[in-house]
Design a protein around this motif. Structure first.
Motif, PDB file in Angstrom:
ATOM      1  N   ALA A 104      48.150  31.132  28.025  1.00 18.12           N
ATOM      2  CA  ALA A 104      48.091  31.916  29.253  1.00 18.12           C
ATOM      3  C   ALA A 104      48.651  31.041  30.370  1.00 18.12           C
ATOM      4  O   ALA A 104      49.113  29.920  30.125  1.00 18.12           O
ATOM      5  N   SER A 105      48.605  31.559  31.603  1.00 19.21           N
ATOM      6  CA  SER A 105      49.097  30.775  32.734  1.00 19.21           C
ATOM      7  C   SER A 105      48.129  30.894  33.906  1.00 19.21           C
ATOM      8  O   SER A 105      47.320  31.810  33.961  1.00 19.21           O
ATOM      9  N   TRP A 106      48.236  29.949  34.830  1.00 20.90           N
ATOM     10  CA  TRP A 106      47.419  29.965  36.039  1.00 20.90           C
ATOM     11  C   TRP A 106      48.281  29.557  37.218  1.00 20.90           C
ATOM     12  O   TRP A 106      49.294  28.882  37.068  1.00 20.90           O
ATOM     13  N   GLN A 107      47.861  29.990  38.398  1.00 22.78           N
ATOM     14  CA  GLN A 107      48.447  29.507  39.644  1.00 22.78           C
ATOM     15  C   GLN A 107      47.416  29.621  40.748  1.00 22.78           C
ATOM     16  O   GLN A 107      46.552  30.494  40.717  1.00 22.78           O
ATOM     17  N   LEU A 108      47.509  28.711  41.705  1.00 21.77           N
ATOM     18  CA  LEU A 108      46.638  28.734  42.872  1.00 21.77           C
ATOM     19  C   LEU A 108      47.444  29.339  44.012  1.00 21.77           C
ATOM     20  O   LEU A 108      48.525  28.858  44.338  1.00 21.77           O
ATOM     21  N   ARG A 109      46.925  30.424  44.568  1.00 25.59           N
ATOM     22  CA  ARG A 109      47.616  31.101  45.662  1.00 25.59           C
ATOM     23  C   ARG A 109      46.583  31.464  46.720  1.00 25.59           C
ATOM     24  O   ARG A 109      45.629  32.177  46.434  1.00 25.59           O
ATOM     25  N   ALA A 110      46.791  30.960  47.931  1.00 27.54           N
ATOM     26  CA  ALA A 110      45.914  31.244  49.076  1.00 27.54           C
ATOM     27  C   ALA A 110      44.442  30.977  48.750  1.00 27.54           C
ATOM     28  O   ALA A 110      43.570  31.770  49.080  1.00 27.54           O
ATOM     29  N   GLY A 111      44.169  29.862  48.053  1.00 20.55           N
ATOM     30  CA  GLY A 111      42.800  29.483  47.746  1.00 20.55           C
ATOM     31  C   GLY A 111      42.162  30.250  46.601  1.00 20.55           C
ATOM     32  O   GLY A 111      40.980  30.088  46.334  1.00 20.55           O
ATOM     33  N   GLN A 112      42.940  31.086  45.916  1.00 25.98           N
ATOM     34  CA  GLN A 112      42.444  31.853  44.777  1.00 25.98           C
ATOM     35  C   GLN A 112      43.139  31.377  43.508  1.00 25.98           C
ATOM     36  O   GLN A 112      44.350  31.135  43.523  1.00 25.98           O
ATOM     37  N   LEU A 113      42.391  31.277  42.426  1.00 20.24           N
ATOM     38  CA  LEU A 113      42.974  30.924  41.144  1.00 20.24           C
ATOM     39  C   LEU A 113      43.301  32.212  40.404  1.00 20.24           C
ATOM     40  O   LEU A 113      42.423  33.052  40.201  1.00 20.24           O
ATOM     41  N   GLU A 114      44.569  32.375  40.046  1.00 15.25           N
ATOM     42  CA  GLU A 114      45.017  33.578  39.345  1.00 15.25           C
ATOM     43  C   GLU A 114      45.376  33.194  37.918  1.00 15.25           C
ATOM     44  O   GLU A 114      46.197  32.306  37.688  1.00 15.25           O
ATOM     45  N   LEU A 115      44.737  33.872  36.962  1.00 15.36           N
ATOM     46  CA  LEU A 115      44.987  33.652  35.547  1.00 15.36           C
ATOM     47  C   LEU A 115      45.688  34.878  34.981  1.00 15.36           C
ATOM     48  O   LEU A 115      45.367  36.006  35.360  1.00 15.36           O
ATOM     49  N   SER A 116      46.619  34.663  34.056  1.00 19.62           N
ATOM     50  CA  SER A 116      47.343  35.774  33.456  1.00 19.62           C
ATOM     51  C   SER A 116      47.579  35.487  31.980  1.00 19.62           C
ATOM     52  O   SER A 116      47.982  34.370  31.623  1.00 19.62           O
ATOM     53  N   GLN A 117      47.313  36.497  31.142  1.00 14.26           N
ATOM     54  CA  GLN A 117      47.509  36.336  29.698  1.00 14.26           C
ATOM     55  C   GLN A 117      48.071  37.618  29.117  1.00 14.26           C
ATOM     56  O   GLN A 117      47.551  38.709  29.386  1.00 14.26           O
ATOM     57  N   GLN A 118      49.121  37.495  28.326  1.00 15.99           N
ATOM     58  CA  GLN A 118      49.715  38.624  27.614  1.00 15.99           C
ATOM     59  C   GLN A 118      49.106  38.656  26.220  1.00 15.99           C
ATOM     60  O   GLN A 118      49.153  37.663  25.496  1.00 15.99           O
ATOM     61  N   ILE A 119      48.526  39.803  25.836  1.00 19.04           N
ATOM     62  CA  ILE A 119      47.922  39.971  24.512  1.00 19.04           C
ATOM     63  C   ILE A 119      48.566  41.205  23.901  1.00 19.04           C
ATOM     64  O   ILE A 119      48.130  42.328  24.159  1.00 19.04           O
ATOM     65  N   GLY A 120      49.624  40.996  23.128  1.00 16.56           N
ATOM     66  CA  GLY A 120      50.381  42.132  22.602  1.00 16.56           C
ATOM     67  C   GLY A 120      50.955  42.924  23.753  1.00 16.56           C
ATOM     68  O   GLY A 120      51.540  42.354  24.678  1.00 16.56           O
ATOM     69  N   PRO A 121      50.751  44.253  23.767  1.00 20.06           N
ATOM     70  CA  PRO A 121      51.288  45.059  24.858  1.00 20.06           C
ATOM     71  C   PRO A 121      50.413  45.045  26.124  1.00 20.06           C
ATOM     72  O   PRO A 121      50.781  45.618  27.133  1.00 20.06           O
ATOM     73  N   GLN A 122      49.268  44.375  26.057  1.00 18.18           N
ATOM     74  CA  GLN A 122      48.357  44.352  27.199  1.00 18.18           C
ATOM     75  C   GLN A 122      48.450  43.031  27.959  1.00 18.18           C
ATOM     76  O   GLN A 122      48.674  41.975  27.369  1.00 18.18           O
ATOM     77  N   ARG A 123      48.256  43.120  29.267  1.00 21.67           N
ATOM     78  CA  ARG A 123      48.255  41.943  30.134  1.00 21.67           C
ATOM     79  C   ARG A 123      46.916  41.892  30.859  1.00 21.67           C
ATOM     80  O   ARG A 123      46.482  42.871  31.464  1.00 21.67           O
ATOM     81  N   LEU A 124      46.275  40.752  30.785  1.00 17.45           N
ATOM     82  CA  LEU A 124      45.002  40.530  31.462  1.00 17.45           C
ATOM     83  C   LEU A 124      45.270  39.649  32.675  1.00 17.45           C
ATOM     84  O   LEU A 124      45.920  38.618  32.553  1.00 17.45           O
ATOM     85  N   GLU A 125      44.798  40.072  33.847  1.00 16.01           N
ATOM     86  CA  GLU A 125      44.934  39.294  35.081  1.00 16.01           C
ATOM     87  C   GLU A 125      43.547  39.085  35.663  1.00 16.01           C
ATOM     88  O   GLU A 125      42.808  40.045  35.863  1.00 16.01           O
ATOM     89  N   GLU A 126      43.207  37.835  35.935  1.00 14.18           N
ATOM     90  CA  GLU A 126      41.908  37.521  36.528  1.00 14.18           C
ATOM     91  C   GLU A 126      42.126  36.671  37.768  1.00 14.18           C
ATOM     92  O   GLU A 126      42.953  35.766  37.770  1.00 14.18           O
ATOM     93  N   THR A 127      41.379  36.972  38.814  1.00 10.70           N
ATOM     94  CA  THR A 127      41.413  36.203  40.051  1.00 10.70           C
ATOM     95  C   THR A 127      40.015  35.654  40.300  1.00 10.70           C
ATOM     96  O   THR A 127      39.031  36.391  40.240  1.00 10.70           O
ATOM     97  N   ILE A 128      39.937  34.351  40.572  1.00 11.93           N
ATOM     98  CA  ILE A 128      38.669  33.682  40.883  1.00 11.93           C
ATOM     99  C   ILE A 128      38.788  33.119  42.285  1.00 11.93           C
ATOM    100  O   ILE A 128      39.739  32.387  42.585  1.00 11.93           O
ATOM    101  N   SER A 129      37.832  33.459  43.139  1.00 13.61           N
ATOM    102  CA  SER A 129      37.856  32.928  44.501  1.00 13.61           C
ATOM    103  C   SER A 129      36.426  32.652  44.959  1.00 13.61           C
ATOM    104  O   SER A 129      35.464  33.169  44.394  1.00 13.61           O
ATOM    105  N   PHE A 130      36.311  31.838  45.984  1.00 12.50           N
ATOM    106  CA  PHE A 130      35.025  31.514  46.583  1.00 12.50           C
ATOM    107  C   PHE A 130      35.069  31.926  48.042  1.00 12.50           C
ATOM    108  O   PHE A 130      36.031  31.630  48.748  1.00 12.50           O
ATOM    109  N   SER A 131      34.012  32.601  48.508  1.00 14.94           N
ATOM    110  CA  SER A 131      33.907  32.851  49.944  1.00 14.94           C
ATOM    111  C   SER A 131      32.987  31.811  50.583  1.00 14.94           C
ATOM    112  O   SER A 131      33.051  31.574  51.779  1.00 14.94           O
ATOM    113  N   LYS A 132      32.141  31.201  49.759  1.00 10.94           N
ATOM    114  CA  LYS A 132      31.278  30.075  50.128  1.00 10.94           C
ATOM    115  C   LYS A 132      31.101  29.252  48.861  1.00 10.94           C
ATOM    116  O   LYS A 132      31.343  29.764  47.766  1.00 10.94           O
TER     117      LYS A 132
END
Length: 153
Positions: free
Chosen positions: A92-120
């Motif tokens: 899979a892949s990750w990138q940090l954008r505007a203080g949020q960690l974005e994860l992305s994984q291709q699983i066959g024809p499906q793509r999973l995108e997850e964003t992790i962020s902290f407000s505190k």
């Protein structure tokens, strides 16, 4: 002193991943958009244990492990070049954008995108979107509160 919620942003991916360590109470809502407004499938509560092991290797950030009570732990190995690998060897892949960690994984024809962020430091937000091509097939939103011990003052 901790910055105000609007000012709190981890400065690096490693800092954000280190903030994930701890015991968290998770409130999660799942949505399946196929049938309209009636598609909130479920809302649930879970207790999650997260740990972060920073790497001393220059090409790696470290390993994030998470586990819900009674389930098998899951591990993600983060590399400095924006790649990550699951314990099963999936890429899979990750990138940090505007203080949020974005994860992305291709699983066959499906793509999973997850964003992790902290407000505190003790309030984490996670969003997961699952796509089949250009069509959104599932989504979930998690608000998570870190469990902390009261200090004996």
């Amino acid at each position: 002193m901790i910055a105000a919620a609007t000012e709190f942003q981890p400065g690096s991916a490693a800092e954000l991943l280190a903030l994930c360590a701890g015991e968290w109470m998770c409130l999660r809502s799942k949505y399946m958009p196929a049938g309209g407004d009636e598609d909130w499938q479920q809302s649930e509560r879970a207790d999650l244990q997260w740990s972060w092991l920073a790497s001393t290797e220059p090409d790696q950030l470290g390993t994030l492990q998470f586990q819900a009570k009674g389930e098998t732990p899951q591990k993600l190995q983060f590399f400095s070049d924006g790649k990550l690998q699951t314990a099963a060897g999936d890429q899979a892949s990750w990138q940090l954008r505007a203080g949020q960690l974005e994860l992305s994984q291709q699983i066959g024809p499906q793509r999973l995108e997850e964003t992790i962020s902290f407000s505190k430091p003790n309030l984490r937000l996670r969003n997961v979107l699952i796509w089949h091509g250009d069509q959104l097939i599932a989504a979930q939103f998690c608000s998570e509160i870190r469990r902390v011990s009261r200090s004996m003052a």
